[in-house]
Enzyme design. Structure first.
Site, PDB file in Angstrom:
ATOM      1  CE  LYS A 117       6.685 -37.907 -61.150  1.00  0.00           C
ATOM      2  NZ  LYS A 117       5.614 -36.934 -61.729  1.00  0.00           N
ATOM      3  CE  LYS A 216       7.777 -31.411 -56.312  1.00  0.00           C
ATOM      4  NZ  LYS A 216       6.341 -30.623 -56.172  1.00  0.00           N
ATOM      5  CE  LYS A 219      -0.415 -28.713 -59.183  1.00  0.00           C
ATOM      6  NZ  LYS A 219       0.358 -29.594 -60.059  1.00  0.00           N
TER       7      LYS A 219
HETATM    8  P1  ATP Z   1       2.443 -33.060 -58.982  1.00  0.00           P
HETATM    9  O1  ATP Z   1       2.479 -33.653 -57.724  1.00  0.00           O
HETATM   10  O2  ATP Z   1       1.081 -33.372 -60.077  1.00  0.00           O
HETATM   11  O3  ATP Z   1       3.683 -33.284 -60.081  1.00  0.00           O
HETATM   12  P2  ATP Z   1       3.247 -30.272 -58.240  1.00  0.00           P
HETATM   13  O4  ATP Z   1       2.982 -29.912 -56.985  1.00  0.00           O
HETATM   14  O5  ATP Z   1       4.623 -31.014 -58.357  1.00  0.00           O
HETATM   15  O6  ATP Z   1       2.184 -31.311 -58.880  1.00  0.00           O
HETATM   16  P3  ATP Z   1       3.607 -28.982 -61.125  1.00  0.00           P
HETATM   17  O7  ATP Z   1       2.684 -28.920 -61.709  1.00  0.00           O
HETATM   18  O8  ATP Z   1       4.744 -30.360 -61.146  1.00  0.00           O
HETATM   19  O9  ATP Z   1       3.411 -29.164 -59.398  1.00  0.00           O
HETATM   20  O10 ATP Z   1       4.817 -28.024 -60.787  1.00  0.00           O
HETATM   21  C1  ATP Z   1       4.550 -26.495 -61.240  1.00  0.00           C
HETATM   22  C2  ATP Z   1       5.597 -25.806 -60.897  1.00  0.00           C
HETATM   23  O11 ATP Z   1       5.634 -25.617 -59.340  1.00  0.00           O
HETATM   24  C3  ATP Z   1       6.827 -26.068 -61.211  1.00  0.00           C
HETATM   25  O12 ATP Z   1       7.579 -24.810 -61.788  1.00  0.00           O
HETATM   26  C4  ATP Z   1       7.461 -26.568 -60.064  1.00  0.00           C
HETATM   27  O13 ATP Z   1       8.900 -26.443 -60.093  1.00  0.00           O
HETATM   28  C5  ATP Z   1       6.842 -25.682 -58.940  1.00  0.00           C
HETATM   29  N1  ATP Z   1       6.819 -26.325 -57.717  1.00  0.00           N
HETATM   30  C6  ATP Z   1       6.144 -27.574 -57.494  1.00  0.00           C
HETATM   31  N2  ATP Z   1       6.183 -27.825 -56.025  1.00  0.00           N
HETATM   32  C7  ATP Z   1       7.015 -26.944 -55.501  1.00  0.00           C
HETATM   33  C8  ATP Z   1       7.455 -26.974 -54.205  1.00  0.00           C
HETATM   34  N3  ATP Z   1       7.085 -27.860 -53.429  1.00  0.00           N
HETATM   35  N4  ATP Z   1       8.224 -25.683 -54.044  1.00  0.00           N
HETATM   36  C9  ATP Z   1       8.578 -24.992 -55.052  1.00  0.00           C
HETATM   37  N5  ATP Z   1       7.874 -25.098 -56.380  1.00  0.00           N
HETATM   38  C10 ATP Z   1       7.323 -26.056 -56.368  1.00  0.00           C
HETATM   39 MG    MG Z   2       5.456 -31.963 -60.171  1.00  0.00          MG
END
Ligand code: ATP
Ligand code: MG
Length: 353
Positions: A117, A216, A219
């Site tokens: 990051k 991946k 958000k």
């Molecule tokens: P950010 O970009 O803010 O980090 P994020 O989409 O990565 O958001 P998180 O809140 O970090 O979401 O993760 C929440 C949960 O969702 C975790 O258990 C993570 O492993 C899962 N997760 C996040 N993105 C994915 C994805 N693309 N596929 C499967 N699982 C995911």
């Molecule tokens: Mg994340």
């Protein structure tokens, strides 16, 4: 029942990756484990000023409530599991500080996710993002969670949690002094922290970006077109699927090295859990992208429809969500305070009079 803790950051609207990789995996765990599902808002604010969160606090407020409502809509039952907001339990912040002071810098410098990051954000990286894994350790250790369902990306952070637990226990919870102290305060005499185990979520549940099959879905991707949100209306889903990246191979199945194709098929199977995966593949084998995309879009829409409907009900019932979060927060505070009290005492803080 063994305890589980997991959470999602309210950094945006929840997407298909969060749903398939986290939420939908949590649902069946509720019968086997005693579950704590948390909306981790203290983690969400580790994003520095380049992030959309800093543009309005309304964002954080709304995403926190909508995430909690989606937990329920996706099948987390507030009667079986504890749903709460992290910042409602101040023990998270406090234990995080106690652990910060026992954590060698060298351990943090090894964290791969921070290095990545930092490389992409440069000077916009804040101190909170650096110490984020310590807060995550506090989240887990407060509830004595035995298992933590996480993606592969969180494995190193979980290892750190175990190291911190062991270090604290060795440093502060051995010797007769500790036992005597616990007895005098009527607290249990076993070490304060339990070392948790990772429960790595299965591979098929990793959803990739619609605009780049090698990164991946997340958000924090600035492009709305890169993800399907669980609450996207049908027309938005149709548009996003229509425009998503594909490749020039003939057919949508087979051949190596086709990240986009693999991702779309993974999604197509995941949103039809009751169908046989082999039969699903057979049914689309002879299609081209133009034929497959609308079929995929409809399958996603159909799968999300009941969740969206329940979500509206949850948000529409005056005071319901607040009540769930109040009860969840009260229960979480009870469990967390007990652990925090012991951690404070073990380190030598004078108990409150
Ligand atoms: P950010 O970009 O803010 O980090 P994020 O989409 O990565 O958001 P998180 O809140 O970090 O979401 O993760 C929440 C949960 O969702 C975790 O258990 C993570 O492993 C899962 N997760 C996040 N993105 C994915 C994805 N693309 N596929 C499967 N699982 C995911
Ligand atoms: Mg994340």
């Amino acid at each position: 029942k063994p305890r589980i803790l997991s959470g999602i950051q309210p950094t945006g609207s929840l997407h298909l990756g969060n749903y398939l990789g986290a939420l939908s995996q949590w649902v069946p765990m509720q019968d086997t484990y005693s579950c704590n599902f948390c909306v981790v808002d203290l983690h969400a604010v580790t994003n520095t000023k380049d992030h959309k969160l800093q543009q309005s606090s309304d964002g954080l407020r709304e995403w926190t409530l909508s995430s909690a409502a989606l937990y329920i809509a996706a099948g987390i039952d507030p009667e079986k599991s504890n749903i709460f907001v992290q910042s409602h339990v101040s023990a998270h912040s406090e234990l995080s500080w106690l652990l910060t002071c026992t954590c060698p810098m060298g351990w943090m410098d090894r964290m791969i996710q921070f290095k990545e990051k930092k490389a992409s954000k440069g000077d916009n990286v804040g101190l909170g993002l650096y110490s984020y894994p310590v807060l995550m350790a506090a989240d887990i250790l407060l509830y004595g969670a035995e298992k933590v369902p996480v993606g592969e990306d969180q494995r190193q952070h979980l290892e750190l949690t175990r190291d911190l637990a062991r270090r604290f226990n060795d440093q502060f919870c051995t010797g007769s002094q500790y036992k005597k102290l616990c007895k005098s305060l009527s607290l249990p005499t076993y070490p304060v922290f339990r070392e948790p185990e990772a429960m790595i979520v299965k591979e098929g549940a990793r959803v990739m970006s619609l605009t780049d099959g090698t990164s991946k879905m997340s958000k924090s991707d600035p492009s709305e077109a890169s993800r399907i949100n669980v609450l996207d209306p049908p027309d938005v889903i149709r548009q996003k699927v229509k425009r998503c990246k594909t490749d020039n191979f003939e057919g949508i199945i087979g051949a190596e090295d086709r990240p986009e194709a693999r991702n779309l098929i993974t999604i197509f199977k995941a949103v039809q859990p009751d169908r046989d995966p082999a039969e699903i593949e057979a049914s689309v084998r002879d299609m081209n992208w133009g034929q497959f995309k609308p079929v995929l879009a409809e399958a996603v829409i159909e799968h999300l429809a009941p969740i969206q409907k329940r979500y509206e009900e949850v948000r529409g019932e005056e005071g319901y969500l607040e009540g769930v979060l109040k009860r969840g927060g009260d229960r979480a505070n009870e469990q967390a305070d007990e652990t925090l009290k012991r951690a404070r005492a073990a380190m030598g803080f004078v108990p409150r009079f």
